[in-house]
Scaffold this active site. Sequence first.
Site, short mmCIF file in Angstrom:
data_model
loop_
_atom_site.label_atom_id
_atom_site.label_comp_id
_atom_site.label_asym_id
_atom_site.label_seq_id
_atom_site.Cartn_x
_atom_site.Cartn_y
_atom_site.Cartn_z
CG ASP A 103 -1.85 1.19 1.20
OD1 ASP A 103 -1.44 2.28 0.74
OD2 ASP A 103 -3.01 1.05 1.60
CG HIS A 104 1.66 4.13 -3.30
ND1 HIS A 104 0.41 3.81 -3.76
CD2 HIS A 104 1.81 5.45 -3.52
CE1 HIS A 104 -0.17 4.91 -4.23
NE2 HIS A 104 0.67 5.93 -4.09
CG HIS B 103 -4.11 4.52 -0.99
ND1 HIS B 103 -3.18 3.52 -0.91
CD2 HIS B 103 -4.24 4.79 -2.32
CE1 HIS B 103 -2.76 3.20 -2.14
NE2 HIS B 103 -3.39 3.96 -3.00
C1 BG6 Z 1 -3.14 4.44 -6.66
C2 BG6 Z 1 -4.48 4.46 -7.34
O1 BG6 Z 1 -3.12 3.47 -5.66
O2 BG6 Z 1 -2.87 5.71 -6.10
C3 BG6 Z 1 -4.54 5.56 -8.37
O3 BG6 Z 1 -4.70 3.20 -7.97
C4 BG6 Z 1 -4.12 6.88 -7.79
O4 BG6 Z 1 -5.85 5.65 -8.94
C5 BG6 Z 1 -2.80 6.74 -7.05
O5 BG6 Z 1 -4.00 7.81 -8.84
C6 BG6 Z 1 -2.42 8.03 -6.35
O6 BG6 Z 1 -1.17 7.91 -5.77
P1 BG6 Z 1 -0.38 9.20 -5.27
O7 BG6 Z 1 0.82 8.65 -4.59
O8 BG6 Z 1 -0.08 10.00 -6.50
O9 BG6 Z 1 -1.30 9.92 -4.35
#
Ligand code: BG6
Length: 507
Positions: free
Chosen positions: A198-199, A261
Amino acid sequence: MSSSNPLRDAQDRRLPRIAGPSGLVIFGVTGDLSRKKLMPAVYDLANRGLLPPGFSLIGFARRDWENEDFAQVVHDAVKEHARTEFREEVWQQLIQGMRFIQGDFDDDEAFETLKSTIQELDKAQGTGGNFAFYLSVPPKFFPKVVQQLKKHGLADQKENSWRRAVIEKPFGHDLASAQELNRIVHEVFPANEVFRIDHYLGKETVQNILALRFANQMFEPIWNRSYVDHVQITMAEDIGIGGRAGYYDGIGAARDVIQNHLLQLLALTAMEEPASFEADALVAEKSKVLGAVKIPKDLGRDTVRGQYAAGWQGGAKAVGYLQEDGIDPQSKTDTYAAVKLEIDNRRWAGVPFYLRTGKRLGRRVTEIAVVFQRAPHSPFDHTATEELGQNAIVIRVQPDEGVTVRFGSKVPGTSMEIRDVSMDFAYGESFTESSPEAYERLILDVLLGDANLFPRLEEVEQSWRILDPIEEFWDTHGKPAQYASGTWGPVEADEMLAREGRSWRRP
Ligand code: BG6
């Protein structure tokens, strides 16, 4: 594990965490994620000196490439997306361990080649048999890939080496499919060798939620129902779905972002203090608080979904979701979702947590706003204070990373007028150290076997438990509300809060 010597522990924590002998195999290496995030992250880690000298990177995909073609693609991705400057000597060392394997996921010969390539790299690069397999592929391929890894003896754990699986979201489509997926993965990899990405948990500002709460004395005493009026967690994006129609349609904003997230952000904001910063202790507290999340009784009232219509975004005309390439013109997929959740425990009973996310909103911003109750009494006369909002602590996750505290202050002058002001902490001003990109941190943690920042199955299951009834309700109740691109979502979402005398922040 901490030792009995606190001084040594403190010194250890300041030492750079460097991965031991190892390599990474990326399935789906021709995809966007790999090019924009994974390849640059590997280079940045190498450039920061956090990878071992013989680190190896193997790409696996259908494309008819030689090793050199693959190296060129990595090179271009690094040049375009890496955070750190390009250094020829780092690059030259990195390409020594770069290999490409062409094949389909059911191609036994390709998996045999993968096996012999790993053996070759163990000898030539000293990778020690330690490899992580990154499944950057659509979930429908997970079972096939892990079964192939097992069949070809690639997932065998040896006494002195490890094999790990790294899995990108979405982890399932609902609770049942997540459990099934998990069963399949765990037939091949033991639970402690499975890393679900979950980045958001790799972001500095997200890790700082726990530092803010538990490394300080002044926030925790007021972090509860006696002082907090409500919490708003927003993840807004200005982009549309871009070229991701195939992935996004039928998934939607709630499954794409809230299930993972935003519920992780809620868990970190609301959880009790963990016994330590070890994975087991963190998971225990996060699962406990997610387990206490109450599903709204009136889903028609406490949830809103929307879909972007045409509009103006950043001065340009943007098409509506249904006009995007590859989208079913009848699609009911949500590109905006807002839910009101409550947490049934002593700390939070009765405090609403409003979560919202959407594409094509006013601007890109992710934040957690803890909004406090009004002071119970004001000695200043009413007219002097009516401009005053509610105190708030806002954790600015991105893009303007930091923390803001909002409170009332006397306006300079001869009368006692009070007005809202804010006090800001900005990463860029307070630290000279640069933040690693989320994927850098997470890939390093995988190579180190450090699971603190990876959601465990219990958390994934709890998140689906919360989302499944909402999705089922939406499936059987009409269509998403429309909102013009470039706005802050459907009016229904504003009404949801207005009914309770509150309003969304306009970050
Ligand atoms: C991803 C989603 O997990 O997170 C995307 O699948 C989204 O739809 C992205 O655009 C957003 O990541 P960040 O790090 O740019 O907020």
